[in-house]
Design a protein around this motif. Structure first.
Motif, PDB file in Angstrom:
ATOM      1  N   LEU A   1       0.824  -1.206   0.000  1.00  0.00           N
ATOM      2  CA  LEU A   1       0.000   0.000   0.000  1.00  0.00           C
ATOM      3  C   LEU A   1       0.863   1.263   0.000  1.00  0.00           C
ATOM      4  N   ILE A   2       1.954   1.251   0.746  1.00  0.00           N
ATOM      5  CA  ILE A   2       2.843   2.412   0.779  1.00  0.00           C
ATOM      6  C   ILE A   2       3.505   2.610  -0.579  1.00  0.00           C
ATOM      7  N   ILE A   3       4.002   1.535  -1.175  1.00  0.00           N
ATOM      8  CA  ILE A   3       4.643   1.635  -2.500  1.00  0.00           C
ATOM      9  C   ILE A   3       3.623   2.071  -3.550  1.00  0.00           C
ATOM     10  N   GLY A   4       2.425   1.507  -3.515  1.00  0.00           N
ATOM     11  CA  GLY A   4       1.381   1.888  -4.461  1.00  0.00           C
ATOM     12  C   GLY A   4       0.957   3.339  -4.292  1.00  0.00           C
ATOM     13  N   GLY A   5       0.841   3.795  -3.040  1.00  0.00           N
ATOM     14  CA  GLY A   5       0.475   5.184  -2.796  1.00  0.00           C
ATOM     15  C   GLY A   5       1.536   6.156  -3.284  1.00  0.00           C
ATOM     16  N   ALA A   6       2.804   5.798  -3.078  1.00  0.00           N
ATOM     17  CA  ALA A   6       3.892   6.645  -3.569  1.00  0.00           C
ATOM     18  C   ALA A   6       3.884   6.688  -5.094  1.00  0.00           C
ATOM     19  N   PHE A   7       3.624   5.548  -5.721  1.00  0.00           N
ATOM     20  CA  PHE A   7       3.578   5.486  -7.183  1.00  0.00           C
ATOM     21  C   PHE A   7       2.442   6.340  -7.729  1.00  0.00           C
ATOM     22  N   VAL A   8       1.266   6.241  -7.131  1.00  0.00           N
ATOM     23  CA  VAL A   8       0.120   7.044  -7.574  1.00  0.00           C
ATOM     24  C   VAL A   8       0.397   8.522  -7.337  1.00  0.00           C
ATOM     25  N   GLY A   9       1.024   8.856  -6.209  1.00  0.00           N
ATOM     26  CA  GLY A   9       1.362  10.243  -5.927  1.00  0.00           C
ATOM     27  C   GLY A   9       2.326  10.820  -6.947  1.00  0.00           C
ATOM     28  N   LEU A  10       3.315  10.029  -7.357  1.00  0.00           N
ATOM     29  CA  LEU A  10       4.258  10.490  -8.372  1.00  0.00           C
ATOM     30  C   LEU A  10       3.580  10.686  -9.725  1.00  0.00           C
ATOM     31  N   ILE A  11       2.655   9.822 -10.065  1.00  0.00           N
ATOM     32  CA  ILE A  11       1.933   9.973 -11.337  1.00  0.00           C
ATOM     33  C   ILE A  11       1.059  11.226 -11.306  1.00  0.00           C
ATOM     34  N   VAL A  12       0.412  11.495 -10.173  1.00  0.00           N
ATOM     35  CA  VAL A  12      -0.403  12.710 -10.054  1.00  0.00           C
ATOM     36  C   VAL A  12       0.479  13.949 -10.137  1.00  0.00           C
ATOM     37  N   LEU A  13       1.644  13.917  -9.480  1.00  0.00           N
ATOM     38  CA  LEU A  13       2.575  15.039  -9.544  1.00  0.00           C
ATOM     39  C   LEU A  13       3.055  15.276 -10.974  1.00  0.00           C
ATOM     40  N   LEU A  14       3.360  14.208 -11.687  1.00  0.00           N
ATOM     41  CA  LEU A  14       3.768  14.338 -13.092  1.00  0.00           C
ATOM     42  C   LEU A  14       2.651  14.939 -13.939  1.00  0.00           C
ATOM     43  N   ALA A  15       1.418  14.523 -13.706  1.00  0.00           N
ATOM     44  CA  ALA A  15       0.286  15.060 -14.471  1.00  0.00           C
ATOM     45  C   ALA A  15       0.097  16.550 -14.195  1.00  0.00           C
ATOM     46  N   VAL A  16       0.289  16.973 -12.958  1.00  0.00           N
ATOM     47  CA  VAL A  16       0.156  18.394 -12.625  1.00  0.00           C
ATOM     48  C   VAL A  16       1.256  19.204 -13.296  1.00  0.00           C
ATOM     49  N   ILE A  17       2.486  18.695 -13.262  1.00  0.00           N
ATOM     50  CA  ILE A  17       3.600  19.409 -13.893  1.00  0.00           C
ATOM     51  C   ILE A  17       3.381  19.534 -15.389  1.00  0.00           C
ATOM     52  N   VAL A  18       2.949  18.476 -16.039  1.00  0.00           N
ATOM     53  CA  VAL A  18       2.721  18.506 -17.488  1.00  0.00           C
ATOM     54  C   VAL A  18       1.582  19.461 -17.831  1.00  0.00           C
TER      55      VAL A  18
END
Length: 70
Positions: free
Chosen positions: A6-23
């Motif tokens: 769950l921690i690894i999955g949450g970090a992965f989803v958080g990074l994808i959301v951060l990438l989407a915001v930056i783009v």
């Protein structure tokens, strides 16, 4: 085990959301819809009143461009 996933999955989803915001924030503004004219400049382009300099043409003696000091 489950908490680690769950921690690894949450970090992965958080990074994808951060990438989407930056783009989305770094995207250029789109031109008006329906205009297909290639000669029309978008509104975000600065209008300096001068044509783009040709890199292969020699500079004239009356040029206002800054020359490199050699």
């Amino acid at each position: 085990m489950l908490s680690t996933l769950l921690i690894i999955g949450g970090a992965f989803v958080g990074l994808i959301v951060l990438l989407a915001v930056i783009v989305s924030l770094s995207a250029r503004p789109s031109a008006k819809r329906g205009s297909t004219s290639a000669s029309r400049t978008p509104s975000w382009v600065a209008q300096s009143g001068r044509p783009h300099p040709d890199a292969w043409s020699p500079m004239t003696a009356t040029s206002t461009e800054i020359r490199a000091i050699r």
